[in-house]
Motif scaffolding. Sequence first.
Motif, mmCIF file in Angstrom:
data_model
loop_
_atom_site.group_PDB
_atom_site.id
_atom_site.type_symbol
_atom_site.label_atom_id
_atom_site.label_comp_id
_atom_site.label_asym_id
_atom_site.label_seq_id
_atom_site.Cartn_x
_atom_site.Cartn_y
_atom_site.Cartn_z
ATOM 1 N N TYR A 170 48.522 -27.234 -25.407
ATOM 2 C CA TYR A 170 47.507 -26.542 -26.190
ATOM 3 C C TYR A 170 48.191 -25.632 -27.196
ATOM 4 O O TYR A 170 49.284 -25.130 -26.959
ATOM 5 C CB TYR A 170 46.497 -25.803 -25.304
ATOM 6 N N VAL A 171 47.531 -25.476 -28.341
ATOM 7 C CA VAL A 171 48.082 -24.724 -29.458
ATOM 8 C C VAL A 171 47.184 -23.531 -29.749
ATOM 9 O O VAL A 171 45.957 -23.654 -29.769
ATOM 10 C CB VAL A 171 48.189 -25.606 -30.730
ATOM 11 N N ALA A 172 47.799 -22.381 -29.976
ATOM 12 C CA ALA A 172 47.067 -21.189 -30.406
ATOM 13 C C ALA A 172 47.945 -20.413 -31.374
ATOM 14 O O ALA A 172 49.163 -20.600 -31.418
ATOM 15 C CB ALA A 172 46.679 -20.330 -29.205
ATOM 16 N N HIS A 173 47.337 -19.566 -32.172
ATOM 17 C CA HIS A 173 48.076 -18.703 -33.080
ATOM 18 C C HIS A 173 48.218 -17.348 -32.402
ATOM 19 O O HIS A 173 47.232 -16.676 -32.137
ATOM 20 C CB HIS A 173 47.338 -18.570 -34.419
ATOM 21 N N ASP A 201 60.353 -18.073 -30.051
ATOM 22 C CA ASP A 201 60.827 -19.402 -30.440
ATOM 23 C C ASP A 201 60.657 -20.432 -29.320
ATOM 24 O O ASP A 201 60.664 -21.636 -29.578
ATOM 25 C CB ASP A 201 62.299 -19.339 -30.851
ATOM 26 N N ALA A 202 60.506 -19.963 -28.088
ATOM 27 C CA ALA A 202 60.273 -20.895 -26.973
ATOM 28 C C ALA A 202 58.966 -21.655 -27.144
ATOM 29 O O ALA A 202 58.770 -22.716 -26.550
ATOM 30 C CB ALA A 202 60.255 -20.132 -25.645
ATOM 31 N N TYR A 203 58.061 -21.126 -27.985
ATOM 32 C CA TYR A 203 56.747 -21.742 -28.175
ATOM 33 C C TYR A 203 56.709 -22.690 -29.370
ATOM 34 O O TYR A 203 55.654 -23.232 -29.687
ATOM 35 C CB TYR A 203 55.689 -20.648 -28.373
ATOM 36 N N LEU A 204 57.856 -22.897 -30.038
ATOM 37 C CA LEU A 204 57.895 -23.796 -31.183
ATOM 38 C C LEU A 204 57.742 -25.256 -30.743
ATOM 39 O O LEU A 204 58.223 -25.643 -29.680
ATOM 40 C CB LEU A 204 59.216 -23.627 -31.934
ATOM 41 N N PRO A 205 57.081 -26.077 -31.548
ATOM 42 C CA PRO A 205 56.924 -27.489 -31.171
ATOM 43 C C PRO A 205 58.222 -28.259 -31.344
ATOM 44 O O PRO A 205 59.117 -27.862 -32.098
ATOM 45 C CB PRO A 205 55.861 -27.983 -32.167
ATOM 46 N N GLY A 206 58.332 -29.397 -30.648
ATOM 47 C CA GLY A 206 59.460 -30.298 -30.793
ATOM 48 C C GLY A 206 59.142 -31.415 -31.766
ATOM 49 O O GLY A 206 57.995 -31.563 -32.215
ATOM 50 N N VAL A 229 58.043 -32.729 -26.917
ATOM 51 C CA VAL A 229 56.886 -32.034 -27.495
ATOM 52 C C VAL A 229 57.194 -30.578 -27.793
ATOM 53 O O VAL A 229 56.512 -29.929 -28.578
ATOM 54 C CB VAL A 229 55.656 -32.137 -26.570
ATOM 55 N N GLY A 230 58.239 -30.032 -27.147
ATOM 56 C CA GLY A 230 58.560 -28.618 -27.343
ATOM 57 C C GLY A 230 57.568 -27.727 -26.626
ATOM 58 O O GLY A 230 56.943 -28.108 -25.646
ATOM 59 N N GLY A 231 57.400 -26.511 -27.155
ATOM 60 C CA GLY A 231 56.484 -25.565 -26.537
ATOM 61 C C GLY A 231 57.049 -24.909 -25.304
ATOM 62 O O GLY A 231 58.170 -25.202 -24.864
ATOM 63 N N LYS A 232 56.289 -24.014 -24.731
ATOM 64 C CA LYS A 232 56.695 -23.254 -23.543
ATOM 65 C C LYS A 232 56.039 -23.868 -22.313
ATOM 66 O O LYS A 232 54.824 -24.038 -22.248
ATOM 67 C CB LYS A 232 56.256 -21.794 -23.687
ATOM 68 N N SER A 233 56.873 -24.203 -21.354
ATOM 69 C CA SER A 233 56.381 -24.761 -20.104
ATOM 70 C C SER A 233 57.300 -24.338 -18.993
ATOM 71 O O SER A 233 58.530 -24.442 -19.125
ATOM 72 C CB SER A 233 56.297 -26.298 -20.172
ATOM 73 N N GLY A 283 54.236 -25.624 -13.965
ATOM 74 C CA GLY A 283 54.733 -26.441 -15.075
ATOM 75 C C GLY A 283 53.744 -27.457 -15.591
ATOM 76 O O GLY A 283 54.125 -28.365 -16.333
ATOM 77 N N ARG A 284 52.474 -27.309 -15.238
ATOM 78 C CA ARG A 284 51.471 -28.278 -15.689
ATOM 79 C C ARG A 284 50.828 -27.897 -17.017
ATOM 80 O O ARG A 284 49.932 -28.601 -17.492
ATOM 81 C CB ARG A 284 50.395 -28.451 -14.612
ATOM 82 N N ILE A 285 51.241 -26.775 -17.587
ATOM 83 C CA ILE A 285 50.669 -26.304 -18.848
ATOM 84 C C ILE A 285 51.798 -26.101 -19.854
ATOM 85 O O ILE A 285 52.816 -25.480 -19.538
ATOM 86 C CB ILE A 285 49.883 -24.997 -18.648
ATOM 87 N N THR A 286 51.613 -26.634 -21.044
ATOM 88 C CA THR A 286 52.564 -26.458 -22.139
ATOM 89 C C THR A 286 51.852 -25.754 -23.289
ATOM 90 O O THR A 286 50.755 -26.157 -23.687
ATOM 91 C CB THR A 286 53.118 -27.807 -22.621
ATOM 92 N N ILE A 287 52.486 -24.715 -23.819
ATOM 93 C CA ILE A 287 51.869 -23.885 -24.852
ATOM 94 C C ILE A 287 52.694 -23.951 -26.136
ATOM 95 O O ILE A 287 53.905 -23.726 -26.114
ATOM 96 C CB ILE A 287 51.762 -22.414 -24.388
#
Length: 493
Positions: free
Chosen positions: A373-376, A250-255, A484-488, A399-403
């Motif tokens: 960036y988004v991936a399945h 769930d940490a990778y869910l978008p905001g 934006v959400g996601g994991k960072s 912390g420069r990458i958000t997944i």
Amino acid sequence: MTDRAWFDAAKGDIPQWAASMPKDADGTTIDWDWVRSLDLAHGVGTIPESTPQSIHDALKADYATREHLESIIAQCNSTFMTDYDRFIGSYRLPRALAYANRRLNDNINTLLHLGEQQHLWVVSRERRGRTTVAVLRPYSGSRPSNDDQGMLNLSGETGDASAGNTAAENSDVKFPTTVALDDIQDRTAAILDARAERRKAQRFQKRAGDAAMARANLSGATSPGGAALPGGAAASGNATGHHPKPDWRDAYLPGRDVDAVMGIDIETTGIDPARDYIIDVGFEFMNMASPRPAGEPETYAYEQGYYAAGDAYDQSRLAFGVPPENAALGNALIAKLTGIDVRGRSSEAGYRLFDEWPQAQAGLLARLTQQPYVAHNATFEHSWFMLNVAGYAESYRAGRITIIDTLPMSRQWDPGAVPTNEHPYGDNTLDAYAKRQGALDSAHNERHLGLEDSHIMLVAMKHHLAALKAQGKGPWGSTGRAGVGGKSCGRKR
């Protein structure tokens, strides 16, 4: 640095790693002098004479080397990510070890095939526990058959394959046809199972410790029943209906404020980033909320003619190769899945290898850091980037990458992901998710090419987010997040 000077720089990092990581993933003390002695750039495999015992001994030595290397590589991620004092400045040593390990794995597969050609054994690929391993059995007199390997003719002869000709039959020298097999069986499955059991025991100990601390907490004595214990029924979060309980994905869910993203998908020769190669990368950009940038081309020709570019822009498709040894062996499974035949992707045929192409890595990293960036099933791409892209691990830790991952979007927010016996959490494959969200026609299937899969993923994500916003659910629900959400890394939630 040019050419392969980075291997020397990677070895120069050994003192930092040795101080922070004395043991490998299996709890064994690491011999860092042995690591320092390896010729990572030119190969760590054993090239034998063409005699049965030499082939046996070379395979045994290569298996031992691979086990040592992979146990070190497996520990590097957690060590690097928990190095809060930043004593380890670079992740290039694990990348260098993985580079060498891929070539070593090719050498192992070559030896396995050579043994088949000389009637020393028959190889079958079998699923055991968490992985697929090569199982050796005595040669019984029938011609060996293996769909995934067996395209390589190491004998140099052109005998009639249909007649069962092998190196042993074509050669003037007749070798004994029996060697000991017990000490050259692939131990990968047993190693991974034992490693998983140790992690399980550690998690159990941590939960037990947390529970003991909660019982000892005096604040719990103020209420008749005591406070709910961590991990207990009151805190389990069991979901009703088809919704699974929250988990780490769930940490990778978008905001709710997610907008410009880059979708990416990779195709590889296998599932292990320390053994296999990236052969196809596809990515494109799409805005989830704001208009498509003006001036971008209106159309793009995907391989699937029924795909429409729609809101996507700046599409890219990148093809990469494999070493000659890997190409010679072939890969029927990947050819069937993706249509990519690695026999035509040799570096000798002009294809560049991704892990030997700094400019390609730098270009990809620049895009990965520009926006989320988004991936399945994004942890797959993440694990490959860690061991293949120079600077990715360092950028991620900083912390420069958000997944963002569309798999938990399907799992948590898609009511069509109904649990079945086959899929306890619902069918959350990209194919199923894209079809439910109207990004893929039911008459067609996921293509298993990077760009095409990236496209249907982003289209599905955009459709899904629009529906969730209209319903006040997902990111706009009570448990949704702003931003934006996601994991960072390094960002408070």
